[in-house]
Design a protein around this motif. Structure first.
Motif, PDB file in Angstrom:
ATOM      1  N   LEU A 335       0.829  -1.205   0.000  1.00 31.98           N
ATOM      2  CA  LEU A 335       0.000   0.000   0.000  1.00 31.98           C
ATOM      3  C   LEU A 335       0.861   1.251   0.000  1.00 31.98           C
ATOM      4  O   LEU A 335       0.621   2.197  -0.763  1.00 31.98           O
ATOM      5  CB  LEU A 335      -0.911  -0.018   1.231  1.00 31.98           C
ATOM      6  CG  LEU A 335      -1.790   1.214   1.479  1.00 31.98           C
ATOM      7  CD1 LEU A 335      -2.820   1.357   0.364  1.00 31.98           C
ATOM      8  CD2 LEU A 335      -2.469   1.124   2.830  1.00 31.98           C
ATOM      9  N   LEU A 339       0.973   4.000  -3.038  1.00 33.14           N
ATOM     10  CA  LEU A 339       0.658   5.405  -2.789  1.00 33.14           C
ATOM     11  C   LEU A 339       1.792   6.305  -3.245  1.00 33.14           C
ATOM     12  O   LEU A 339       1.569   7.330  -3.907  1.00 33.14           O
ATOM     13  CB  LEU A 339       0.387   5.624  -1.290  1.00 33.14           C
ATOM     14  CG  LEU A 339      -0.967   5.182  -0.762  1.00 33.14           C
ATOM     15  CD1 LEU A 339      -0.963   5.149   0.761  1.00 33.14           C
ATOM     16  CD2 LEU A 339      -2.074   6.111  -1.262  1.00 33.14           C
ATOM     17  N   THR A 346       4.603   8.529   1.339  1.00 33.80           N
ATOM     18  CA  THR A 346       4.445   7.922   2.670  1.00 33.80           C
ATOM     19  C   THR A 346       5.735   7.986   3.478  1.00 33.80           C
ATOM     20  O   THR A 346       5.774   7.536   4.621  1.00 33.80           O
ATOM     21  CB  THR A 346       4.000   6.456   2.555  1.00 33.80           C
ATOM     22  OG1 THR A 346       5.005   5.707   1.863  1.00 33.80           O
ATOM     23  CG2 THR A 346       2.678   6.348   1.815  1.00 33.80           C
ATOM     24  N   SER A 357       2.010   8.240   6.452  1.00 37.35           N
ATOM     25  CA  SER A 357       1.262   7.299   5.624  1.00 37.35           C
ATOM     26  C   SER A 357      -0.227   7.620   5.657  1.00 37.35           C
ATOM     27  O   SER A 357      -0.921   7.576   4.638  1.00 37.35           O
ATOM     28  CB  SER A 357       1.496   5.858   6.082  1.00 37.35           C
ATOM     29  OG  SER A 357       2.796   5.426   5.754  1.00 37.35           O
ATOM     30  N   ARG A 358      -0.719   7.952   6.834  1.00 39.99           N
ATOM     31  CA  ARG A 358      -2.148   8.270   6.957  1.00 39.99           C
ATOM     32  C   ARG A 358      -2.488   9.559   6.216  1.00 39.99           C
ATOM     33  O   ARG A 358      -3.576   9.686   5.629  1.00 39.99           O
ATOM     34  CB  ARG A 358      -2.541   8.343   8.428  1.00 39.99           C
ATOM     35  CG  ARG A 358      -2.528   6.960   9.079  1.00 39.99           C
ATOM     36  CD  ARG A 358      -3.082   6.991  10.500  1.00 39.99           C
ATOM     37  NE  ARG A 358      -3.187   5.639  11.021  1.00 39.99           N
ATOM     38  CZ  ARG A 358      -4.211   4.824  10.820  1.00 39.99           C
ATOM     39  NH1 ARG A 358      -5.243   5.234  10.080  1.00 39.99           N
ATOM     40  NH2 ARG A 358      -4.244   3.618  11.327  1.00 39.99           N
ATOM     41  N   ILE A 361      -2.750   8.576   2.645  1.00 36.82           N
ATOM     42  CA  ILE A 361      -4.032   7.915   2.393  1.00 36.82           C
ATOM     43  C   ILE A 361      -5.149   8.946   2.290  1.00 36.82           C
ATOM     44  O   ILE A 361      -5.983   8.902   1.377  1.00 36.82           O
ATOM     45  CB  ILE A 361      -4.334   6.893   3.514  1.00 36.82           C
ATOM     46  CG1 ILE A 361      -3.366   5.709   3.432  1.00 36.82           C
ATOM     47  CG2 ILE A 361      -5.780   6.398   3.411  1.00 36.82           C
ATOM     48  CD1 ILE A 361      -3.460   4.763   4.623  1.00 36.82           C
ATOM     49  N   TYR A 364      -4.967  10.795  -0.984  1.00 38.54           N
ATOM     50  CA  TYR A 364      -5.436   9.943  -2.081  1.00 38.54           C
ATOM     51  C   TYR A 364      -6.960   9.825  -2.049  1.00 38.54           C
ATOM     52  O   TYR A 364      -7.630   9.943  -3.087  1.00 38.54           O
ATOM     53  CB  TYR A 364      -4.807   8.560  -1.979  1.00 38.54           C
ATOM     54  CG  TYR A 364      -5.393   7.552  -2.957  1.00 38.54           C
ATOM     55  CD1 TYR A 364      -5.095   7.626  -4.316  1.00 38.54           C
ATOM     56  CD2 TYR A 364      -6.261   6.559  -2.504  1.00 38.54           C
ATOM     57  CE1 TYR A 364      -5.648   6.720  -5.215  1.00 38.54           C
ATOM     58  CE2 TYR A 364      -6.814   5.642  -3.388  1.00 38.54           C
ATOM     59  CZ  TYR A 364      -6.510   5.737  -4.747  1.00 38.54           C
ATOM     60  OH  TYR A 364      -7.071   4.848  -5.634  1.00 38.54           O
ATOM     61  N   GLN A 365      -7.526   9.604  -0.873  1.00 39.87           N
ATOM     62  CA  GLN A 365      -8.974   9.507  -0.761  1.00 39.87           C
ATOM     63  C   GLN A 365      -9.649  10.783  -1.243  1.00 39.87           C
ATOM     64  O   GLN A 365     -10.660  10.734  -1.963  1.00 39.87           O
ATOM     65  CB  GLN A 365      -9.362   9.208   0.696  1.00 39.87           C
ATOM     66  CG  GLN A 365      -9.004   7.810   1.157  1.00 39.87           C
ATOM     67  CD  GLN A 365      -9.181   7.626   2.657  1.00 39.87           C
ATOM     68  OE1 GLN A 365      -9.018   8.572   3.437  1.00 39.87           O
ATOM     69  NE2 GLN A 365      -9.519   6.398   3.069  1.00 39.87           N
ATOM     70  N   PRO A 376      -6.458   2.656   6.215  1.00 35.12           N
ATOM     71  CA  PRO A 376      -6.210   1.716   5.126  1.00 35.12           C
ATOM     72  C   PRO A 376      -7.326   0.680   5.061  1.00 35.12           C
ATOM     73  O   PRO A 376      -8.137   0.561   5.984  1.00 35.12           O
ATOM     74  CB  PRO A 376      -4.903   1.066   5.534  1.00 35.12           C
ATOM     75  CG  PRO A 376      -4.960   1.064   7.034  1.00 35.12           C
ATOM     76  CD  PRO A 376      -5.667   2.334   7.415  1.00 35.12           C
ATOM     77  N   LEU A 380      -9.001  -0.201  -0.454  1.00 37.75           N
ATOM     78  CA  LEU A 380      -8.127   0.910  -0.821  1.00 37.75           C
ATOM     79  C   LEU A 380      -6.892   0.388  -1.549  1.00 37.75           C
ATOM     80  O   LEU A 380      -6.472   0.950  -2.564  1.00 37.75           O
ATOM     81  CB  LEU A 380      -7.717   1.685   0.434  1.00 37.75           C
ATOM     82  CG  LEU A 380      -6.880   2.946   0.194  1.00 37.75           C
ATOM     83  CD1 LEU A 380      -7.731   4.046  -0.368  1.00 37.75           C
ATOM     84  CD2 LEU A 380      -6.227   3.405   1.501  1.00 37.75           C
TER      85      LEU A 380
END
Length: 385
Positions: A335, A339, A346, A357-358, A361, A364-365, A376, A380
């Motif tokens: 993941l 990303l 990340t 990393s969050r 995410i 990206y979302q 995650p 995803l």
């Protein structure tokens, strides 16, 4: 000693560990031990009338405990209130990493490679300490690796400013005033100058992050130069002090700390499974002695496993279960890689989903019009495929 280093405020989240998925809070430690010019603005002295009044009143209490006026003048010359220390102290959160995430950081490829290199460089010293104190050379080296990344992250926050700020702030005032008094006695003894007495934001010092009272109780002058210098680029006194700490807290010579249950060479001891569905460990009394350094099962396993790997041992044989999102470590690494390939950085791919990393995410979302959770999921991961 009645207080362990864990109760001083260093939990699993404050071991000088960094992860590609985001930096774990490190108690204010920064790379190297250079001057205050490299510190962020909130860790530099800031005018504070309340702090100044507290210091003025403290001087008489310090003199009553044997601190000379000359020592006080030298110690507080240039010292001051550090607002960032109070902020960090109040923002400490009690969160618990899984053992899998902890070991991914504590026994990362980088930390292991640096550990083997550090062990090779200091093998003679480490083996001499093993003979002197009975503590395994690899265990001493592993603690060094977890506490300061083998001396690379000793901290450069002035200890007098940090401990006096926290004593004045009052949340743990009595404790930090005790640390401040101990720090002043260290200066008065001539082990270090005030300018060189630096450490973490909470006053832990040197290669293996001793608090001032632990330094007073356990630090040794192994080099014989008349000073117990745990701050020097030469780590000898710091490593010897760590060995002395473990010895005096009950280390048994020749006894392994433990290991993965059923693995060759693992001693028989009490069984421990810190993470449900993960590896089971068999641990001995020396495991408990490591916990005197930091009262955390994850920390003690991290030290022990890193020591075993430095000595040439292999990785754990048992695997960990999927996380609460249904992802294995390999899937979390994938993941992170996907990303990053899409332009959502990340910070690396180690399978530890930290703040960076969050954030990736979440970005990206947002770019896909999805609900922004930062969490995650298998879906995803598939969407990034």
């Amino acid at each position: 000693m009645s207080i362990s280093r864990r109760s001083f405020g260093f939990g699993v989240a404050a071991l000088g560990l960094t992860a590609c998925g985001g930096t774990v809070p490190t108690g204010g430690r920064t790379s190297g031990s250079s001057g205050s010019s490299s510190l962020p603005a909130d860790l530099r002295p800031t005018p504070n009338a309340g702090y100044d009044a507290w210091v003025a009143a403290f001087r008489s209490r310090a003199e009553a405990k044997g601190i000379s006026r000359a020592t006080l003048r030298a110690a507080f010359r240039g010292a001051g209130y550090l607002p960032g220390v109070v902020k960090r102290d109040r923002n400490q959160t009690e969160f618990k990493r899984t053992l899998e995430d902890y070991l991914a950081i504590a026994v990362s490829d980088e930390r292991l490679a640096k550990g083997r290199a550090a062990y090779a460089r200091h093998r003679t010293t480490l083996k001499t300490l093993e003979q002197t104190y009975g503590v395994d050379a690899e265990v001493i080296c592993a603690i060094w690796g977890l506490e300061s990344f083998y001396g690379e992250r000793r901290g450069n926050v002035p200890v007098i400013s940090a401990t006096s700020t926290l004593a004045y702030d009052g949340r743990r005032g009595a404790f930090f005033e005790k640390q401040l008094i101990a720090a002043l006695k260290i200066l008065q003894n001539g082990d270090i100058s005030a300018a060189r007495m630096t450490g973490s934001w909470a006053g832990a010092m040197g290669h293996t992050q001793f608090i001032p009272t632990s330094y007073q109780s356990f630090a040794v002058d192994f080099t014989g130069d008349g000073r117990r210098d745990i701050w020097s680029d030469d780590p000898t006194d710091a490593l010897a002090s760590t060995a002395a700490y473990l010895q005096r807290n009950g280390w048994t010579r020749g006894l392994k700390w433990g290991g993965e249950a059923g693995a060759p060479g693992t001693p028989v001891g009490r069984r421990l499974q810190p993470q449900a569905g993960g590896p089971v460990f068999s641990v001995t009394s020396n495991f408990d002695v490591i916990k005197r350094y930091n009262n955390s099962d994850s920390y003690a396993i991290g030290v022990g496993h890193l020591a075993d790997r430095i000595a040439g041992g292999g990785p754990l044989r048992a695997s960990f279960p999927p996380d609460r999102y249904g992802l294995t470590k390999d899937e979390r690494i994938l993941l992170q890689k996907r990303l990053t390939a899409r332009g959502f950085d990340t910070g690396g791919a180690d399978g530890v989903l930290g703040p960076k990393s969050r954030a990736a995410i979440s970005a990206y979302q947002s770019s896909r019009g999805l609900a922004v959770t930062g969490d995650p999921s298998p879906a995803l991961l598939n969407s990034l495929g």
